[in-house]
Every structure is written in structure tokens, then in C-alpha cells.
Write a protein that holds these residues in place. Structure first.
Motif, PDB file in Angstrom:
ATOM      1  N   SER A 112      -0.327  13.907  -3.915  1.00 12.19           N
ATOM      2  CA  SER A 112      -1.188  12.644  -3.755  1.00 12.19           C
ATOM      3  C   SER A 112      -1.626  12.405  -2.416  1.00 12.19           C
ATOM      4  O   SER A 112      -2.413  11.467  -1.842  1.00 12.19           O
ATOM      5  N   THR A 119     -17.208   5.305   2.320  1.00 14.47           N
ATOM      6  CA  THR A 119     -18.401   5.105   1.597  1.00 14.47           C
ATOM      7  C   THR A 119     -19.381   4.364   2.408  1.00 14.47           C
ATOM      8  O   THR A 119     -19.025   3.351   3.095  1.00 14.47           O
ATOM      9  N   GLU A 165       0.852  -1.227  -0.049  1.00 10.93           N
ATOM     10  CA  GLU A 165      -0.037  -0.053   0.037  1.00 10.93           C
ATOM     11  C   GLU A 165       0.763   1.110   0.056  1.00 10.93           C
ATOM     12  O   GLU A 165       1.861   1.302   0.813  1.00 10.93           O
ATOM     13  N   ILE A 181      -1.077   4.653  -1.123  1.00 11.61           N
ATOM     14  CA  ILE A 181      -1.802   5.842  -0.904  1.00 11.61           C
ATOM     15  C   ILE A 181      -2.456   5.776   0.464  1.00 11.61           C
ATOM     16  O   ILE A 181      -2.825   4.856   1.104  1.00 11.61           O
ATOM     17  N   PHE A 208     -13.314   2.924   1.569  1.00 11.68           N
ATOM     18  CA  PHE A 208     -12.631   3.989   1.570  1.00 11.68           C
ATOM     19  C   PHE A 208     -13.162   5.021   0.503  1.00 11.68           C
ATOM     20  O   PHE A 208     -13.379   4.419  -0.627  1.00 11.68           O
ATOM     21  N   ASN A 209     -13.401   6.102   0.798  1.00 14.84           N
ATOM     22  CA  ASN A 209     -13.745   6.922  -0.121  1.00 14.84           C
ATOM     23  C   ASN A 209     -12.332   7.435  -1.017  1.00 14.84           C
ATOM     24  O   ASN A 209     -11.451   8.024  -0.198  1.00 14.84           O
ATOM     25  N   PRO A 210     -12.534   6.900  -2.194  1.00 16.07           N
ATOM     26  CA  PRO A 210     -10.984   7.457  -2.978  1.00 16.07           C
ATOM     27  C   PRO A 210     -10.684   8.765  -3.039  1.00 16.07           C
ATOM     28  O   PRO A 210      -9.360   9.039  -3.391  1.00 16.07           O
ATOM     29  N   ALA A 211     -11.657   9.553  -2.776  1.00 13.51           N
ATOM     30  CA  ALA A 211     -11.172  11.214  -3.031  1.00 13.51           C
ATOM     31  C   ALA A 211     -10.539  11.544  -1.603  1.00 13.51           C
ATOM     32  O   ALA A 211     -10.078  12.877  -1.544  1.00 13.51           O
ATOM     33  N   TRP A 212     -10.750  10.790  -0.504  1.00  9.24           N
ATOM     34  CA  TRP A 212     -10.089  11.410   0.794  1.00  9.24           C
ATOM     35  C   TRP A 212      -8.559  11.498   0.868  1.00  9.24           C
ATOM     36  O   TRP A 212      -7.882  10.639   0.368  1.00  9.24           O
ATOM     37  N   ARG A 213      -8.047  12.260   1.674  1.00  8.45           N
ATOM     38  CA  ARG A 213      -6.523  12.461   1.683  1.00  8.45           C
ATOM     39  C   ARG A 213      -6.204  13.260   3.167  1.00  8.45           C
ATOM     40  O   ARG A 213      -7.317  13.758   3.598  1.00  8.45           O
ATOM     41  N   ARG A 266      -4.669   6.032   3.520  1.00 11.46           N
ATOM     42  CA  ARG A 266      -6.143   6.047   3.812  1.00 11.46           C
ATOM     43  C   ARG A 266      -6.579   6.289   5.089  1.00 11.46           C
ATOM     44  O   ARG A 266      -5.884   6.339   6.214  1.00 11.46           O
TER      45      ARG A 266
END
Length: 400
Positions: free
Chosen positions: A106, A117, A2, A4, A127-132, A6
Motif C-alpha cells: 500500500s 492531479t 486517514e 493512505i 491527489f493522484n490516487p496512484a502516487w505512493r 499522500r
């Protein structure tokens, strides 16, 4: 593997129901994320330590801010540093704070969004893919259509540093780490909203002195010529030297003169130095500054008593520096502190100690610190060039 970042923690309502000691009841998507993280960072161990800290701050007025700040540290530790959170050192914390100042795209969301979600069952939540971990509070696209670089505000960095310092203080109190890697950085005030205004006495506050020495250490890390300046300023402080003593004793003050005493302090035992056992030098001087200098210049293999390197030596040549030269070097470091704080967005007041301090302030600060930890007789002995009545009066002034 991993890479990204999360989200690791739910809302306060769901988080309050979790067991801080285990992963029981955690969302499946979080457990899968931890299992995919680099194994060298021991992600589950780091996660549980953070959760145990966060549970102490699980109240409506605090949870959201603490969650955001400590979650960034957790994610950076396991994804970027690839270290267990208890293995982070002071250098890592500095690197993390620099990362927070301007994280890569990123790690930055264009706007505030949900963390997860929805799903009817916990197993279905994702996971909401837009969250950072970071997000823009204003449009992320400029007038020319290009993406704007994210730069953290002063207040956000101050909050981030405060939470990180509180977390490591918690670990230290729980005996989970031997030293607090965030203590000096937090005390130095680099990430405070503004620099404290000086109170007027000819001494540095603890925060101001930490800023001075941390800045000088960073200068020495970047350019080896500043190792001499670092050793000189540390010598003036720990040996409590008056400017006149820089001139009169500088040519004789060598590393070989330092001797370990039974109480763990050091003393200058050579006959040429006034007042036998009147120096009472903290071991921190040897451990952090003398040994650092010796290692940088390849002299660590020489026994301390045989190392005749001058503590106040010039960068070039065999002689010692003069008090005038020492003042010049000291003022240069103060100016670098001012420039560094200004560049980082800190407001440096005209009344700041760094604008008006003199070399003598190092001795006065050291005497002030000594008076807080030593008895009156020991402190009076350190004064050296003063009569007993004056030394007695100044002890209580310094102690206050």
C-alpha cells in the motif's frame, strides 16, 4: 481517519513560494489530509518542522531527493508510528529504516507518476490516487503474473539514512530535541553502501565501535543471556582492562567498587585495585550499561555500593570469566556483526577490523578516546602497567 500515504510537497518552484512557518498558501488537499491524520501525531506540527528543514535544501540539485526521503519519514511518523516527529527515539528510527527496506504494497507505486492531479485553481488540485512514497524502478509483476515484493537497494537506504540523520541534526541544533535519535545509527554505518576499510591501527574507529556496541545491544534485547556479554565488553572498554587484568582482577571487580567522584567520573576505590584514582571511568558506563544490567535483573533498588554483582561474571555460577572466555565471547560478537552486515547487503572487506580484532583492541580504543579528551597526566595514570617514558610516548601516539 486517514491511513493512505499522500504527497505533502509540490515541485520546487511552488514549494519555494511557501511560508515555512505557517500553512498559508498550501494546497487545500494537503491541509485536508493533515486534518484527517491521527491527532496524537500532531501532524501539522510535524509537517511544519519538515517543511522548515526542506526549505534549507530547496535547490534544483538536492530538493527532489531530500523531499522523497524526508516525506517518507513524515508520513511514517504520523500514519504508522502515530507520533510527533520530535518524539521519535532511536528504536523508532530503526523501525522506520526496516520499514523502508521492504514497505507494504500500500506504500509502493508500480511506476513513477505525478503527485497531484491538475486543476485551474488551487482548490481544484487533488491527489493522484496512484502516487505512493516508494516506487518500482522496474516492472512490479513477475513472469508468473504475481506482484514482486519491493526491496530497497543499498544506495537508496544509504540516502534515506543520510537525509534522516541530517534532519534530526537540524532539529538538535535548533534546540527542538534534546538528543539526536539518528546519530548512533548513522555513525554505525549499517545503512552505508559499504563498510569502511580499517586503517591498520589496533583501535576501532568511532563508526566501527558504534557498530560493535549497537549490535551487542540488539543481541541483549533479543536474548537476556547477552546482557552479561554486553556488561563484560563495556567493562573491558570503560575500565581499560588488559586481558591479564581480566584474570587477575575479575574475581574482585564488582559493581559496589564504583564510586562517583566530584568531577562526575567514577573510580574503583577499593584498596585491592592498583593505583588510587587511576581509573577515571566515564559516567556513561554507569548510566548506559551498569544501570541497564541492574534493571534487567531486578537489582536497581539495591544501592550501587551494596551491589556485589561481578562486572565480569559468568552467565552461570558465581565466578568471573577468564580472559580466554572473554576473548571467545568477543569474537562471537564480531562474527555476529559480520553476519549482520553481510545479510543487509554490506560489503565486509577481509581487511575489516571485525575480521581480525582482538580483545585488547577494546582497551586500546578506550585509551585512544581518553587521549582525545583528557590531559596527558590523567591518561598516563590510566596506563597502570607501564613505565613513565613508554606511557609518555604512547599518549601522543594515541592522541594522534
Amino acid at each position: 481517519m486517514e491511513s493512505i500515504p499522500r504527497p505533502c510537497f509540490e515541485t520546487l518552484q511552488e514549494f519555494s513560494l511557501l511560508d515555512p512557518e505557517t500553512l498559508d498558501g498550501e494546497l487545500s488537499v494537503i491541509q485536508r489530509f493533515l486534518n484527517r491524520c491521527p491527532t496524537s501525531s500532531l501532524p501539522t506540527k510535524s509537517y511544519l518542522l519538515v517543511k522548515q528543514f526542506l526549505i534549507k535544501h530547496a535547490e534544483p540539485t538536492r530538493y527532489s531527493n531530500y523531499r522523497s526521503c524526508i516525506e517518507r519519514l513524515l508520513l511514517w511518523s504520523i500514519l504508522e508510528a502515530k507520533k510527533t516527529i520530535t518524539d521519535l527515539n532511536e528504536g523508532d528510527i530503526q523501525e522506520f529504516m526496516s520499514f523502508c527496506t521492504s514497505p507494504p504494497d500500500s506504500w509502493v507505486a508500480d511506476k513513477c507518476c505525478r503527485r497531484f492531479t491538475p486543476g485551474k485553481l488551487k482548490q481544484a488540485i487533488g491527489f493522484n490516487p496512484a502516487w505512493r512514497p516508494f516506487r518500482f524502478d522496474q516492472p512490479s509483476i513477475g513472469e508468473d503474473g504475481t506482484r514482486i515484493a519491493y526491496i530497497a537497494g543499498r544506495g537508496a537506504l544509504a540516502m534515506q539514512m543520510s537525509v534522516v540523520a541530517a534532519f534530526f541534526l537540524h532539529l538538535h541544533y535548533c534546540a527542538l530535541i534534546a538528543t539526536n535519535p539518528a546519530r548512533r545509527l548513522h555513525a554505525a554505518g549499517f545503512y552505508a553502501i559499504s563498510l569502511p576499510v580499517h586503517t591498520g591501527a589496533n583501535v576501532f574507529t568511532d563508526e566501527e565501535f558504534a557498530v560493535l556496541m549497537l549490535t551487542l545491544s540488539d543481541m541483549a534485547d533479543k536474548e537476556i543471556k547477552y546482557e552479561r556479554t554486553l556488561l563484560m565488553i563495556a567493562s573491558v572498554y570503560y575500565l581499560r582492562l588488559q586481558p591479564s587484568e581480566v584474570d587477575s582482577l575479575g574475581g574482585d571487580l564488582t559493581i559496589s567498587a564504583l564510586r562517583l567522584m566530584r568531577d562526575g567520573t567514577y573510580d574503583l576505590v577499593e584498596e585491592k585495585f592498583p593505583g588510587n584514582h587511576s581509573w577515571k571511568i566515564h559516567s556513561e558506563f554507569i548510566d548506559h550499561y551498569v544501570n541497564r544490567f541492574r534493571k534487567k535483573f531486578g537489582r536497581q533498588c539495591i544501592p550501587l555500593e551494596r551491589d556485589h554483582t561481578l562486572l565480569l561474571g559468568k552467565i552461570r555460577g558465581k565466578d568471573s570469566i577468564s580472559s580466554a572466555h572473554a576473548r571467545l565471547l568477543f569474537r562471537k560478537v564480531c562474527q555476529v556483526v559480520i553476519d549482520t552486515l553481510t545479510e543487509s547487503g554490506c560489503v565486509v572487506s577481509p581487511d575489516s577490523v571485525f575480521c581480525k580484532a582482538s580483545l585488547l583492541w577494546l582497551r586500546e580504543t578506550s585509551m585512544h578516546h581518553s587521549a582525545r579528551t583528557m590531559g596527558m597526566d590523567d591518561v598516563i595514570r590510566l596506563v597502570r602497567k607501564s613505565n613513565a617514558e613508554s606511557a609518555y610516548q604512547r599518549f601522543f601516539a594515541r592522541r594522534g
